[in-house]
Design a protein around this motif. Structure first.
Motif: not given
Length: 129
Positions: A29-35, A64-65
Motif C-alpha cells: 500500500s502507499p502507507t507501506q511504501v512510505h514506511l 509493519v504487520h
C-alpha cells in the motif's frame, strides 16, 4: 500548486506500486511504501516509524504487520534494550527497496521532474495586493 504536487505524488506512488507488482513483488500500500522510505538500515521501532511518517502508532504497526507477513520486514530485539523491537528489512525487503529506488529514478528521468524541482528559484516573492 499544492494540489498539483499532491497529484504528482499520487502519480509517482501509482507508478511505483504498479511497477513493483509487475516485477513480482507482493502488493504493498502507499502507507507501506512510505514506511519503507523512512526505515533506516540499523532498524527502527514502530513508535519512531509512526513519528517519522506522521501517523498513529496503530497505523504504523498495521503497515509493519503487512510487510512482515509479505516477508519484506522482520522484527528483531533491540540490542540496547531487550523490550522494544526493531523493524528491519529482510534480504527480500532490501532487494525490493533497491528495485523501488531504481523504478523511481527511471520515472523521475522520464519526467525530468527532479531537475525542475532542484532548479534554484531564488527567494520567494512577496506579493502585494
Amino acid at each position: 500548486m499544492p494540489q498539483l504536487l499532491t497529484e504528482a505524488r499520487r502519480w509517482f506512488e501509482e507508478a511505483l506500486l504498479a511497477s513493483l507488482e509487475e516485477s513480482g513483488v507482493a502488493p504493498v500500500s502507499p502507507t507501506q511504501v512510505h514506511l519503507f522510505a523512512v526505515l533506516d538500515e540499523r532498524g527502527t521501532t514502530v513508535s519512531e516509524l509512526a513519528r517519522r511518517m506522521g501517523v498513529t502508532r496503530q497505523t504504523a504497526h498495521q503497515a509493519v504487520h503487512g510487510l512482515v507477513a509479505a516477508g519484506l520486514l522482520s522484527r528483531v530485539p533491540d540490542p540496547a534494550s531487550g523490550r522494544p523491537r526493531l523493524i528491519r528489512r529482510t534480504a527480500e525487503g532490501a532487494r525490493t527497496h533497491q528495485e523501488a529506488g531504481d523504478i523511481l529514478e527511471r520515472v523521475e528521468n522520464e519526467l525530468a521532474l527532479r531537475a525542475a524541482l532542484e532548479t534554484p528559484w531564488g527567494p520567494p516573492p512577496v506579493l502585494r495586493g
